[in-house]
Motif scaffolding. Structure first.
Motif, PDB file in Angstrom:
ATOM      1  N   ALA A 123     -44.591  52.040  57.415  1.00  0.00           N
ATOM      2  CA  ALA A 123     -45.793  50.888  56.927  1.00  0.00           C
ATOM      3  C   ALA A 123     -46.610  50.663  55.907  1.00  0.00           C
ATOM      4  CB  ALA A 123     -46.481  50.193  58.312  1.00  0.00           C
ATOM      5  N   HIS A 124     -47.159  51.696  56.228  1.00  0.00           N
ATOM      6  CA  HIS A 124     -48.586  52.021  55.492  1.00  0.00           C
ATOM      7  C   HIS A 124     -47.637  52.756  53.910  1.00  0.00           C
ATOM      8  CE1 HIS A 124     -51.228  52.448  58.044  1.00  0.00           C
ATOM      9  NE2 HIS A 124     -51.737  52.677  57.361  1.00  0.00           N
ATOM     10  N   VAL A 125     -46.657  53.310  54.212  1.00  0.00           N
ATOM     11  CA  VAL A 125     -45.626  53.824  52.909  1.00  0.00           C
ATOM     12  C   VAL A 125     -44.897  52.958  52.429  1.00  0.00           C
ATOM     13  CG1 VAL A 125     -43.959  55.323  51.795  1.00  0.00           C
ATOM     14  CG2 VAL A 125     -45.600  57.063  53.968  1.00  0.00           C
ATOM     15  N   GLU A 126     -44.588  52.229  52.886  1.00  0.00           N
ATOM     16  CA  GLU A 126     -43.641  50.727  52.462  1.00  0.00           C
ATOM     17  C   GLU A 126     -44.594  50.477  51.077  1.00  0.00           C
ATOM     18  OE1 GLU A 126     -40.631  50.309  53.142  1.00  0.00           O
ATOM     19  OE2 GLU A 126     -39.757  51.484  54.223  1.00  0.00           O
ATOM     20  N   ALA A 127     -45.835  49.848  51.849  1.00  0.00           N
ATOM     21  CA  ALA A 127     -47.258  49.331  51.333  1.00  0.00           C
ATOM     22  C   ALA A 127     -47.789  49.697  50.029  1.00  0.00           C
ATOM     23  CB  ALA A 127     -47.988  49.472  52.569  1.00  0.00           C
ATOM     24  N   SER A 128     -47.448  51.107  49.953  1.00  0.00           N
ATOM     25  CA  SER A 128     -47.920  51.523  49.015  1.00  0.00           C
ATOM     26  C   SER A 128     -46.963  51.544  47.846  1.00  0.00           C
ATOM     27  CB  SER A 128     -48.159  53.296  49.181  1.00  0.00           C
ATOM     28  OG  SER A 128     -47.767  53.808  50.099  1.00  0.00           O
ATOM     29  N   LEU A 129     -45.597  51.616  48.108  1.00  0.00           N
ATOM     30  CA  LEU A 129     -44.521  51.276  47.503  1.00  0.00           C
ATOM     31  C   LEU A 129     -44.624  49.726  46.760  1.00  0.00           C
ATOM     32  CD1 LEU A 129     -41.319  52.750  49.150  1.00  0.00           C
ATOM     33  CD2 LEU A 129     -42.139  53.340  47.505  1.00  0.00           C
ATOM     34  N   ASP A 130     -45.226  49.040  47.403  1.00  0.00           N
ATOM     35  CA  ASP A 130     -44.863  47.919  47.039  1.00  0.00           C
ATOM     36  C   ASP A 130     -45.623  47.264  45.742  1.00  0.00           C
ATOM     37  OD1 ASP A 130     -42.865  46.725  48.811  1.00  0.00           O
ATOM     38  OD2 ASP A 130     -44.369  45.629  50.248  1.00  0.00           O
ATOM     39  N   PHE A 131     -46.949  48.391  45.708  1.00  0.00           N
ATOM     40  CA  PHE A 131     -48.116  48.015  44.298  1.00  0.00           C
ATOM     41  C   PHE A 131     -47.255  49.040  43.518  1.00  0.00           C
ATOM     42  CE2 PHE A 131     -49.476  45.399  48.518  1.00  0.00           C
ATOM     43  CZ  PHE A 131     -49.202  45.025  47.593  1.00  0.00           C
ATOM     44  N   PRO A 132     -46.264  49.388  42.896  1.00  0.00           N
ATOM     45  CA  PRO A 132     -46.847  50.851  42.211  1.00  0.00           C
ATOM     46  C   PRO A 132     -47.639  51.047  41.405  1.00  0.00           C
ATOM     47  CG  PRO A 132     -44.777  49.308  41.646  1.00  0.00           C
ATOM     48  CD  PRO A 132     -45.494  48.314  42.961  1.00  0.00           C
ATOM     49  N   GLU A 133     -48.210  49.468  40.559  1.00  0.00           N
ATOM     50  CA  GLU A 133     -48.973  49.679  39.425  1.00  0.00           C
ATOM     51  C   GLU A 133     -50.347  50.204  39.695  1.00  0.00           C
ATOM     52  OE1 GLU A 133     -48.658  45.651  41.553  1.00  0.00           O
ATOM     53  OE2 GLU A 133     -47.534  47.297  40.901  1.00  0.00           O
ATOM     54  N   GLU A 134     -51.461  49.614  41.323  1.00  0.00           N
ATOM     55  CA  GLU A 134     -51.887  50.565  41.805  1.00  0.00           C
ATOM     56  C   GLU A 134     -52.209  51.915  42.077  1.00  0.00           C
ATOM     57  OE1 GLU A 134     -54.089  47.848  45.024  1.00  0.00           O
ATOM     58  OE2 GLU A 134     -53.045  46.448  43.739  1.00  0.00           O
ATOM     59  N   GLU A 135     -53.460  52.303  41.279  1.00  0.00           N
ATOM     60  CA  GLU A 135     -53.860  53.821  41.970  1.00  0.00           C
ATOM     61  C   GLU A 135     -54.271  54.032  43.500  1.00  0.00           C
ATOM     62  OE1 GLU A 135     -53.581  57.046  40.416  1.00  0.00           O
ATOM     63  OE2 GLU A 135     -53.096  55.940  39.207  1.00  0.00           O
ATOM     64  N   ILE A 136     -52.930  54.818  43.720  1.00  0.00           N
ATOM     65  CA  ILE A 136     -53.662  54.914  45.242  1.00  0.00           C
ATOM     66  C   ILE A 136     -53.845  56.445  45.608  1.00  0.00           C
ATOM     67  CG2 ILE A 136     -52.122  55.292  47.681  1.00  0.00           C
ATOM     68  CD1 ILE A 136     -50.715  53.196  46.305  1.00  0.00           C
ATOM     69  N   PRO A 137     -54.887  56.090  45.964  1.00  0.00           N
ATOM     70  CA  PRO A 137     -55.771  57.539  45.966  1.00  0.00           C
ATOM     71  C   PRO A 137     -55.034  59.228  46.923  1.00  0.00           C
ATOM     72  CG  PRO A 137     -56.885  56.361  47.108  1.00  0.00           C
ATOM     73  CD  PRO A 137     -56.294  55.394  46.505  1.00  0.00           C
ATOM     74  N   ALA A 138     -54.671  60.480  46.671  1.00  0.00           N
ATOM     75  CA  ALA A 138     -54.482  61.292  47.313  1.00  0.00           C
ATOM     76  C   ALA A 138     -55.446  61.293  48.273  1.00  0.00           C
ATOM     77  CB  ALA A 138     -54.114  62.487  47.045  1.00  0.00           C
ATOM     78  N   LEU A 139     -56.252  61.264  48.806  1.00  0.00           N
ATOM     79  CA  LEU A 139     -56.725  61.482  49.916  1.00  0.00           C
ATOM     80  C   LEU A 139     -55.952  60.251  50.717  1.00  0.00           C
ATOM     81  CD1 LEU A 139     -58.621  62.462  51.816  1.00  0.00           C
ATOM     82  CD2 LEU A 139     -60.473  60.184  51.148  1.00  0.00           C
ATOM     83  N   TYR A 140     -55.636  59.332  50.641  1.00  0.00           N
ATOM     84  CA  TYR A 140     -55.146  58.046  51.624  1.00  0.00           C
ATOM     85  C   TYR A 140     -53.718  58.648  51.696  1.00  0.00           C
ATOM     86  CZ  TYR A 140     -52.246  54.429  52.665  1.00  0.00           C
ATOM     87  OH  TYR A 140     -51.330  53.214  53.101  1.00  0.00           O
ATOM     88  N   PHE A 141     -52.787  59.824  50.844  1.00  0.00           N
ATOM     89  CA  PHE A 141     -51.410  60.396  51.671  1.00  0.00           C
ATOM     90  C   PHE A 141     -52.129  61.374  52.439  1.00  0.00           C
ATOM     91  CE2 PHE A 141     -49.630  57.675  47.852  1.00  0.00           C
ATOM     92  CZ  PHE A 141     -49.292  57.656  48.246  1.00  0.00           C
ATOM     93  N   ASP A 142     -53.124  62.195  52.524  1.00  0.00           N
ATOM     94  CA  ASP A 142     -53.315  63.239  53.142  1.00  0.00           C
ATOM     95  C   ASP A 142     -54.044  62.907  54.387  1.00  0.00           C
ATOM     96  OD1 ASP A 142     -53.133  65.131  51.564  1.00  0.00           O
ATOM     97  OD2 ASP A 142     -56.008  65.222  50.630  1.00  0.00           O
ATOM     98  N   GLN A 143     -54.558  61.903  54.772  1.00  0.00           N
ATOM     99  CA  GLN A 143     -55.053  61.390  55.954  1.00  0.00           C
ATOM    100  C   GLN A 143     -53.586  60.925  56.470  1.00  0.00           C
ATOM    101  OE1 GLN A 143     -57.327  57.802  54.971  1.00  0.00           O
ATOM    102  NE2 GLN A 143     -59.166  59.230  55.203  1.00  0.00           N
ATOM    103  N   LEU A 144     -52.678  60.235  55.972  1.00  0.00           N
ATOM    104  CA  LEU A 144     -50.917  59.746  56.493  1.00  0.00           C
ATOM    105  C   LEU A 144     -50.873  61.059  57.062  1.00  0.00           C
ATOM    106  CD1 LEU A 144     -48.963  57.038  54.354  1.00  0.00           C
ATOM    107  CD2 LEU A 144     -50.355  57.022  56.219  1.00  0.00           C
ATOM    108  N   ALA A 145     -50.464  62.262  56.421  1.00  0.00           N
ATOM    109  CA  ALA A 145     -49.948  63.434  56.875  1.00  0.00           C
ATOM    110  C   ALA A 145     -50.822  63.999  58.234  1.00  0.00           C
ATOM    111  CB  ALA A 145     -50.079  64.375  55.429  1.00  0.00           C
ATOM    112  N   GLU A 146     -51.709  63.964  57.462  1.00  0.00           N
ATOM    113  CA  GLU A 146     -52.426  64.449  59.135  1.00  0.00           C
ATOM    114  C   GLU A 146     -52.048  63.576  60.148  1.00  0.00           C
ATOM    115  OE1 GLU A 146     -54.104  66.744  60.069  1.00  0.00           O
ATOM    116  OE2 GLU A 146     -55.055  66.446  61.528  1.00  0.00           O
ATOM    117  N   LYS A 147     -52.334  62.294  59.897  1.00  0.00           N
ATOM    118  CA  LYS A 147     -51.775  61.251  61.021  1.00  0.00           C
ATOM    119  C   LYS A 147     -50.124  61.758  61.331  1.00  0.00           C
ATOM    120  CE  LYS A 147     -54.553  56.918  61.154  1.00  0.00           C
ATOM    121  NZ  LYS A 147     -54.142  56.081  60.572  1.00  0.00           N
TER     122      LYS A 147
END
Ligand code: GDP
Ligand code: ZN
Length: 393
Positions: A123-147
């Motif tokens: 769901a988190h990945v899908e959500a960031s796909l829905d807002f391609p124009e928005e800048e998503i910090p790399a940290l966000y994906f680091d946290q996803l990877a950690e989880k």
């Protein structure tokens, strides 16, 4: 509700009297309205009762039909249904208890938890796909990877580690005992199996064929093959025995090599073995090679150590939570697929244009996990995405 009732044949005569138990849906095994009849008559009366029931439109159940209906009616998941069969087939108490845990749904709950956590991550990945124009910090994906690492990869790996033991608990294992004639192979087999099965004799070459005995080691059903002694012989029958011994050893899950402490010429093993036992330590006090377990089967010395070593070779490990144990090849395959999809998705997680691949891989992983429980609806994930998320944010 149990009612004492009379059961009549087509002519209206009483065939038998017994208990009728009515289980209104969904409070029956299958989840349907069920009536259970407990007759008191012998086989002839029972047969007549069944014939009458067939006349009235009943039909005999197909193999597994009750459990199949229970799955179709949502009374149990696929893993629980498999556990029903496993309970019936269990060859040892340990296997039976494991099947019972799975039947109670503990294993399915672990899988469901993995699926829930995966759903949230997708769901988190899908959500960031829905807002391609928005800048998503790399940290966000680091946290996803950690989880992902903590909540899925590690638990799935732990489950897979338990698979060799879990599958063996139900499929059983074969162990071949090899070694020169007269070292004590048959004696050990008898000591392990706890009864006089193999012929023990002091004439070398007595065990000419492969003799098999079933017993259990630490709750693992084991078929132990006592092979003919490994030695070069002119006797044709004995030669054939030796050939079969080599074949048995090659196909066994574990091989145990036995040597005789009083005869150093028996210490050499041509076939690679998993466990080495030095028998007849009561006869010699010389130094023995380090890899050998010292034993004297005649006095019961070393038998427990050999058992423990066998259990370890067969994959017996300390499992923190036995309800997470993987006991089926089918489950292992699905878990392996889920793991490889989860990991494949990790590779593309940090590249924005490939994020869609991550979402796709992780949805596949979800389906693979769902397959274990008989759930396969990928759309379900998408429903969750929008129910869990506040898109307006
Ligand atoms: P196999 O040919 O390898 O199957 O050997 P057996 O089990 O038939 O044993 C051969 C002989 O060794 C028998 O006479 C046994 O009683 C004897 N034997 C077995 N284990 C021991 C032991 O620990 N000590 C002694 N002294 N004799 C043993
Ligand atoms: Zn023997």
């Amino acid at each position: 509700m149990a009612t004492l009732t009379s059961w009549l044949d087509a002519g209206g005569d009483i065939l038998d009297q017994g208990l009728s138990l009515y289980f209104p849906a969904p409070y029956s095994y299958t989840g349907e309205h069920t009536v259970e009849l407990q007759g008191h008559g012998g086989p002839v009366i029972l047969r007549a009762l069944l014939d009458r029931l067939y006349q009235l439109g009943c039909k005999p159940a197909e193999p597994g039909e009750f459990t199949r209906r229970a799955v179709e009616n949502g009374k149990m998941d696929l893993a629980q249904a498999e556990a029903v069969a496993a309970c019936i087939d269990a060859a040892t108490i340990r296997a039976g208890k494991q099947a019972q845990r799975q039947l109670q749904g503990a294993f399915g709950q672990h899988i469901e938890l993995l699926m829930q956590q995966l759903t949230s991550l997708v769901a988190h990945v899908e959500a960031s796909l829905d807002f391609p124009e928005e800048e998503i910090p790399a940290l966000y994906f680091d946290q996803l990877a950690e989880k992902m690492q903590q909540q899925l990869i590690m638990p799935i790996r732990a489950m897979l580690d338990s698979a060799p033991l879990g599958e063996r608990l139900f499929d059983g294992a074969t162990v071949a005992i090899i070694g020169a004639p007269n070292v004590g192979k048959s004696s050990l087999l008898n000591a392990l199996a706890g009864r006089e099965r193999a012929i023990v004799s002091d004439i070398p070459g007595t065990t000419r064929d492969v003799l098999e005995v079933d017993f259990e080691i630490h709750g693992i059903p084991v078929r132990l093959a006592d092979t003919a002694g490994l030695r070069i012989s002119d006797d044709l029958i004995e030669q054939e025995g030796v050939r079969r011994a080599e074949l048995t050893a090659a196909h066994a899950d574990a091989t145990l090599f036995i040597a005789d402490a009083s005869r150093p010429e028996t210490w050499d093993c041509a076939i690679d073995a998993d466990i080495f036992m030095m028998n007849k330590m009561d006869l010699a006090h010389s130094n023995i090679p380090e890899r050998f377990i010292a034993a004297s089967v005649a006095d019961g010395v070393g038998v427990e150590e050999v058992k423990d070593a066998l259990a370890t070779t067969l994959g017996d490990i300390e499992i923190a939570d036995e309800s997470m144990m993987v006991t089926r090849e089918r489950h292992r395959q699905n878990l392996l697929e889920a793991l490889s999809c989860v990991e494949a998705g990790m590779h593309t997680l940090h590249s924005e244009e490939k994020l869609e691949i991550t979402a796709m891989q992780w949805r596949h992983a979800w389906s693979a996990l769902g397959g274990i429980l008989g759930i396969g609806d990928v759309e379900h994930i998408l429903d969750r995405v929008f129910s869990e998320f506040c898109i307006g944010k």
